[in-house]
Design an enzyme around this catalytic site. Structure first.
Site, mmCIF file in Angstrom:
data_model
loop_
_atom_site.group_PDB
_atom_site.id
_atom_site.type_symbol
_atom_site.label_atom_id
_atom_site.label_comp_id
_atom_site.label_asym_id
_atom_site.label_seq_id
_atom_site.Cartn_x
_atom_site.Cartn_y
_atom_site.Cartn_z
ATOM 1 N N GLU A 1 -1.532 -7.958 3.487
ATOM 2 C CA GLU A 1 -0.467 -6.969 3.724
ATOM 3 C C GLU A 1 -0.452 -6.520 5.177
ATOM 4 O O GLU A 1 -1.499 -6.221 5.760
ATOM 5 C CB GLU A 1 -0.677 -5.744 2.810
ATOM 6 C CG GLU A 1 0.384 -4.664 3.076
ATOM 7 C CD GLU A 1 0.478 -3.585 2.010
ATOM 8 O OE1 GLU A 1 -0.266 -3.624 1.016
ATOM 9 O OE2 GLU A 1 1.341 -2.696 2.188
ATOM 10 N N LYS B 1 -6.677 -6.517 -9.064
ATOM 11 C CA LYS B 1 -6.610 -6.603 -7.605
ATOM 12 C C LYS B 1 -7.355 -5.413 -7.008
ATOM 13 O O LYS B 1 -7.211 -4.290 -7.475
ATOM 14 C CB LYS B 1 -5.150 -6.610 -7.136
ATOM 15 C CG LYS B 1 -5.000 -6.580 -5.615
ATOM 16 C CD LYS B 1 -3.623 -7.018 -5.164
ATOM 17 C CE LYS B 1 -2.561 -5.961 -5.240
ATOM 18 N NZ LYS B 1 -2.821 -4.760 -4.408
HETATM 19 O O1 KIV Z 1 0.662 -1.661 -5.248
HETATM 20 C C1 KIV Z 1 1.414 -2.556 -4.843
HETATM 21 O O2 KIV Z 1 2.582 -2.647 -5.242
HETATM 22 C C2 KIV Z 1 0.899 -3.490 -3.862
HETATM 23 C C3 KIV Z 1 1.879 -4.079 -2.895
HETATM 24 C C4 KIV Z 1 1.236 -4.443 -1.641
HETATM 25 C C5 KIV Z 1 2.636 -5.224 -3.458
HETATM 26 O O3 KIV Z 1 -0.257 -3.753 -3.828
#
Ligand code: KIV
Length: 278
Positions: free
Chosen positions: A196, A127
């Site tokens: 988010e 991600k």
């Molecule tokens: O690092 C994290 O836990 C996230 C949150 C927004 C779920 O990216």
């Protein structure tokens, strides 16, 4: 994840969830419940409880290491935690955050670091925070065979630019940019997007406008899925309770009481009993 009673009541055994299953869930209008995980024990519990995605979030810097923000987290720390989660997880798809400075400098560095998360950690997807500005990077990582989850709206790695952890998309211009970011992330080949800290109306519009699943945190009910930081939903903190969190347990009090009972038992010579002794 994909298990249960199939046609004619025959039990289908669990297997690894893939990005195709996650994309299918949007098509089938099945909501996607994501949780963060940072270690073996918790990953094992969350996995057997049926969470389809475990996110090794860089939030581990704050909740496990006690940093003030996610910014100090390194790629080596992410790899260490990913290994532990991967060992504890049989079925969930393991998505791992690329930490600050591991993908912003160059596409080459981003590819190498994404590759390390997969090769050394056992990540099955990564991600990245950013939209239009990192579309080329998302595409390059995806093209090398590593699925990408985008992350737009409130981006904790940009905390200083945002002037704090503030809801994004309050103005029309911001909303237009976030929508453009969502489209750019989709076009770059991401298999899903985390939204988010944005108004739920905007999250709804994005969810309806893109073909890939949206996973919300502080983004309202209309996303295709939701994610929570495990420590928040288990109530491990007494003092912090953001509005978007639902606490399913008060684990802080439960642990405190258990530890107090243990201390008392030891002091009063009530532990160990005969049954605990050899
Ligand atoms: O690092 C994290 O836990 C996230 C949150 C927004 C779920 O990216």
């Amino acid at each position: 994840m994909p298990s249960g009673l199939g046609q004619e009541g025959i039990f289908i055994y669990m297997r690894k969830t893939t990005i195709l299953d996650i994309k299918d869930m949007k098509r089938q209008r099945r909501k996607i419940a994501v949780l963060t995980a940072y270690d073996y024990t918790m990953a094992k519990i969350l996995d057997s409880a049926g969470a389809p995605i475990l996110l090794v979030g860089d939030s581990l810097g704050m909740v496990s290491a006690g940093y003030e923000s996610t910014l100090p987290v390194t790629i080596d720390e992410m790899i260490y935690h990913t290994r532990a989660v991967a060992r504890g997880s049989k079925n969930a798809l393991i998505v791992v955050d690329m930490p600050f400075l591991s993908y912003q400098i160059s596409i080459e560095e981003a590819k190498r670091n994404a590759g390390r998360l997969v090769k050394e950690g056992g990540a099955e997807a990564v991600k990245l925070e950013g939209g239009e500005n990192i579309a080329d990077t998302i595409k390059a990582i995806n093209d090398m065979g590593v699925p990408v989850m985008g992350h737009i709206g409130l981006m904790p790695q940009s905390v200083h630019k945002m002037g704090g952890y503030k809801v994004q998309g309050r103005t029309k211009k911001e909303r237009q940019q976030i929508m453009k970011d969502a489209k750019a992330v989709e076009k770059a080949g991401a298999f899903s997007i985390l939204l988010e800290g944005i108004p739920s109306g905007l999250a709804k519009k994005i969810t309806e406008s893109v073909s890939i699943p949206t996973i919300g945190i502080g983004a309202g009910l209309h996303c295709d899925g939701q994610v929570l930081v495990l420590h928040d939903m288990l109530g491990l903190y007494k003092d912090i309770s953001p509005r978007f969190v639902k606490k399913y347990l008060d684990l802080n009090s439960m642990i405190t009481n258990a530890v107090k009972d243990y201390i008392k038992d030891v002091e009063m010579k009530r532990f160990p009993e005969k049954k605990h002794s050899f």
